[in-house]
Enzyme design. Structure first.
Site, short mmCIF file in Angstrom:
data_model
loop_
_atom_site.label_atom_id
_atom_site.label_comp_id
_atom_site.label_asym_id
_atom_site.label_seq_id
_atom_site.Cartn_x
_atom_site.Cartn_y
_atom_site.Cartn_z
N ARG A 49 6.55 -3.13 10.33
CA ARG A 49 7.40 -3.42 11.48
C ARG A 49 6.58 -3.86 12.69
O ARG A 49 7.03 -4.68 13.50
CB ARG A 49 8.27 -2.20 11.80
CG ARG A 49 9.38 -1.98 10.75
CD ARG A 49 9.86 -0.54 10.76
NE ARG A 49 11.06 -0.30 9.96
CZ ARG A 49 11.07 -0.10 8.63
NH1 ARG A 49 9.94 -0.15 7.94
NH2 ARG A 49 12.21 0.14 7.99
N ASP B 187 10.62 8.57 -0.92
CA ASP B 187 9.39 8.07 -1.56
C ASP B 187 8.50 9.19 -2.10
O ASP B 187 7.49 8.92 -2.74
CB ASP B 187 8.58 7.24 -0.55
CG ASP B 187 9.27 5.92 -0.23
OD1 ASP B 187 10.10 5.46 -1.03
OD2 ASP B 187 8.98 5.35 0.84
C1 S3P Z 1 11.40 1.77 3.53
C2 S3P Z 1 12.62 2.26 3.15
C3 S3P Z 1 12.84 2.94 1.85
C4 S3P Z 1 11.53 3.33 1.19
C5 S3P Z 1 10.51 2.26 1.24
C6 S3P Z 1 10.20 1.88 2.68
C7 S3P Z 1 11.29 1.11 4.85
O1 S3P Z 1 13.53 2.06 0.97
O2 S3P Z 1 11.75 3.72 -0.14
O3 S3P Z 1 9.32 2.66 0.61
O4 S3P Z 1 10.16 0.90 5.32
O5 S3P Z 1 12.33 0.78 5.42
P1 S3P Z 1 15.16 2.01 0.93
O6 S3P Z 1 15.61 1.54 2.24
O7 S3P Z 1 15.46 1.05 -0.20
O8 S3P Z 1 15.58 3.41 0.61
#
Ligand code: S3P
Length: 417
Positions: free
Chosen positions: A10, A299
């Site tokens: 981000r 995660d």
């Molecule tokens: C993330 C959101 C999660 C996570 C991924 C990173 C993010 O995914 O599993 O490793 O940085 O927004 P989901 O939004 O599909 O749950």
């Protein structure tokens, strides 16, 4: 611990869209966040570094990106692909997003369908997967979207598209998910309206470059929280770990299982809560995992499954079907790996039931999934013999230097090939 992956992605994205310079420290120099960095360079953004976690981004402004000369290769990174899909849907040029074999099987309709409602034109394969071919459109329009799955990637994708949309874009989530995008937008001076489970942005504003200190990734710390908990005689301190309330499910769940984790020196760093974590060995017991914790630990389940396999009694996880569409099918791959080590793990459609007991040495296939590989490295702390883990190159996507750090903390680990 290395920098937070979600925040590193981000920082590049918002820094690139900002006016002025953004200075990032603690940036994760892993393959996933580097894929994001290279993609913005390919769209003409001047980015210096990374150099020991320092990155300087000369923002191009919301309308300053240039058409890339070739498809943008996002490697293994779902976050790059889903967030950039939203950000690029509102550009005046076409882009194509591609990824590796794993990323090319992951579901993308969850973002392309709501983006189409906003007026975006994005083609996927027939299966709804990458490559994603994004065509330019004159304008996007804001929508009020209720997400069917609790996904920070979908929410963030739509908010980033919302920066380019006429009117307001609102996203409602069925359960709280990580809110780094909202926090960071606010840090760049962009107005974000939050009300309970709904978050809204209005298009046409501007982002102003700023300084970002990326905390250590709690998702990386999770392997050491589990390893230190299950190994006898451990006492580790993990410093400067991000403790955003939308990310601390792993601490909550390990404590529920009886872990000895002390949170010290809590502070705020650039709009994100941070703390040092002291973790010592503990006798863990099985738990029924509260479904509200699932998105907060999404995660960390591979590591938590290892903790469960070393705990006394049964651990039951439900409401976690999302684990089947991560970098691998984390329910099946973990169940297979635990079985290979003599563990008792029964997969269900949306979770798993694990009965703790002794583990033996054996061979485990990580299916190229970084978090599976690192979780089984920690399982070796309690296995009766060596654990051979195959297909580990992708550990570098989120945790470069994992093996060296783990060895330094006392794990007998060697990398081959
Ligand atoms: C993330 C959101 C999660 C996570 C991924 C990173 C993010 O995914 O599993 O490793 O940085 O927004 P989901 O939004 O599909 O749950």
């Amino acid at each position: 611990m290395p920098g937070d992956k979600s925040i590193s992605h981000r920082a590049i994205m918002l820094g690139a869209l900002a006016e002025g310079v953004t200075e990032v420290s603690g940036f994760l120099e892993g393959e996933d966040s580097l894929a994001t960095l290279r993609a913005f360079r390919a769209m003409g953004v001047r980015i210096a570094g990374p150099d020991a976690g320092r990155v300087t981004i000369h923002g191009a402004g919301l309308h300053g990106l240039a058409a890339p000369a070739a498809p943008l290769d996002l490697g293994n990174s779902g976050t790059s692909m889903r967030l950039m899909c939203g950000l690029l849907a509102g550009q005046r040029f076409a882009t194509t997003l591609v990824g590796d074999a794993s990323l090319s099987t992951r579901p993308m309709r969850r973002v392309t369908v709501p983006l189409a409602e906003m007026g975006a034109r994005i083609a996927t394969t027939e299966r709804g997967t990458a490559p994603l071919a994004i065509s330019p459109v004159d304008t996007l329009r804001g929508i009020d979207y209720v997400m069917p799955v609790a996904s920070a990637q979908v929410k963030s994708c739509l908010l980033l598209a919302g920066l380019y949309a006429a009117g307001e874009t609102c996203v409602t989530e069925p359960a709280p998910t990580r809110d780094h995008t909202e926090r960071m937008l606010a840090g760049f001076g962009y107005a974000v309206r939050r009300e309970a489970s709904r978050v809204c942005v209005r298009g046409g504003g501007r982002l102003v470059g700023c300084a970002i200190d990326v905390p250590a990734d709690i998702s990386s710390a999770a392997f050491f929280l589990v390893g230190a908990s299950i190994a006898d005689g451990s006492d580790l301190v993990l410093e400067h770990v991000g403790m955003n309330p939308t990310r601390i499910g792993v601490v909550n769940l390990l404590r529920l299982m009886g872990a000895d984790i002390e949170v010290r020196n809590e502070r705020d760093v650039g709009g994100e809560p941070v703390a040092d974590l002291r973790v010592r060995s503990a006798r863990l017991h099985g738990v029924r995992i509260p479904e509200a914790q699932v998105p907060l630990a999404i995660d960390e389940f591979p590591a938590l499954f290892v903790a469960a396999a070393c705990a006394e009694g049964e651990t039951v996880l439900t409401g976690a079907a999302e684990l089947r569409v991560k970098e691998s099918d984390r329910i099946q791959v973990m169940a297979d790996g635990l079985a290979a080590l003599g563990g008792d793990a029964r997969p269900t459609s949306d979770g798993i039931v694990i009965r703790g007991g002794a583990l033996r040495g054996g061979a485990v296939d990580s299916h190229g999934d970084h978090r599976i590989a690192m979780s089984f490295a920690m399982a070796a702390l309690r296995a009766g013999g060596p654990v051979d883990i195959d297909d580990c190159a992708n550990v570098a996507t989120s945790f470069p230097g994992f093996a060296a750090l783990a060895a330094g903390a006392g794990l007998g680990i060697a990398v081959e090939g």
